[in-house]
Design an enzyme around this catalytic site. Structure first.
Site, PDB file in Angstrom:
ATOM      1  N   GLY A 225     -14.586  54.116  10.394  1.00 37.62           N
ATOM      2  CA  GLY A 225     -14.448  52.673  10.599  1.00 37.62           C
ATOM      3  C   GLY A 225     -13.057  52.158  10.297  1.00 37.62           C
ATOM      4  O   GLY A 225     -12.047  52.766  10.659  1.00 37.62           O
TER       5      GLY A 225
ATOM      6  N   GLY B   3     -20.095  46.650   8.488  1.00 36.77           N
ATOM      7  CA  GLY B   3     -20.281  47.709   9.485  1.00 36.77           C
ATOM      8  C   GLY B   3     -21.320  48.709   9.025  1.00 36.77           C
ATOM      9  O   GLY B   3     -22.484  48.363   8.807  1.00 36.77           O
TER      10      GLY B   3
ATOM     11  N   ASP C  32     -11.500  51.993   7.473  1.00 41.94           N
ATOM     12  CA  ASP C  32     -10.791  52.907   6.579  1.00 41.94           C
ATOM     13  C   ASP C  32     -10.065  53.988   7.382  1.00 41.94           C
ATOM     14  O   ASP C  32      -8.867  54.237   7.186  1.00 41.94           O
ATOM     15  CB  ASP C  32     -11.790  53.524   5.602  1.00 41.94           C
ATOM     16  CG  ASP C  32     -11.152  54.222   4.418  1.00 41.94           C
ATOM     17  OD1 ASP C  32      -9.957  54.023   4.158  1.00 41.94           O
ATOM     18  OD2 ASP C  32     -11.874  54.971   3.739  1.00 41.94           O
TER      19      ASP C  32
END
Length: 167
Positions: free
Chosen positions: A31, A123, A33
């Protein structure tokens, strides 16, 4: 403080600091990161490994934040914040709010006047986007921070709509 909500790519924001929806290891992931680590280049991972080797040997706790340089990003700093994972039973709104207030506290410490946030925990960590938007905006507004600009950067039009309705 000015609040904005835009549809865009967090990794290209020209702000002082971008907030990374990090995991506790600080060593990259999926995601937001993963996108930040890929865009920032290997220097970001090296800084995160140094933090883990010294100040944060056990990683960063949920609701906490820490800053590093931003590597090859347009921003000067990355503020890593670990959001609560609803799938793991971490459903306390105070933990999520802390991601935003702690990120702003760190932003002030490093001298950042503009900060771009993703929808932390919205998310794969399973929080409803409406709840993330409400908690984030309330936390930022109530923070008392001297940061001048807070920009919520969302990829999805539905997520954007939830934030835009509140800012």
């Amino acid at each position: 403080m000015r609040l904005e909500a835009i549809i865009g790519d967090l990794t290209t924001q020209e702000v002082d600091a971008v907030v990374n929806a990090a995991n506790s290891s600080l060593l990259g992931g999926g995601g937001v990161d993963g996108a930040i680590h890929r865009a920032a280049g290997p220097g970001l991972l090296a800084e995160c490994r140094a933090l883990r080797g010294a100040a944060l040997p056990d990683g960063l706790g949920v609701g906490q934040a820490v800053a590093t340089g931003a590597g090859e990003l347009a921003a000067r700093w990355v503020i890593h914040a670990v959001g609560p994972n609803a799938h793991a039973g971490q459903k306390d709104p105070a933990l999520l709010a802390s991601c935003f207030t702690e990120s702003l506290r760190v932003a002030e410490e490093i001298g950042a006047s503009s900060v771009a946030f993703p929808a932390v925990s919205g998310g794969v960590y399973g929080w409803a986007m409406r709840d993330v938007a409400r908690i984030a905006v309330e936390a930022v507004r109530g923070s008392g921070s001297r940061v001048e600009l807070v920009r919520f950067v969302l990829l999805d039009p539905d997520a954007h709509a939830e934030f835009a309705a509140l800012v």
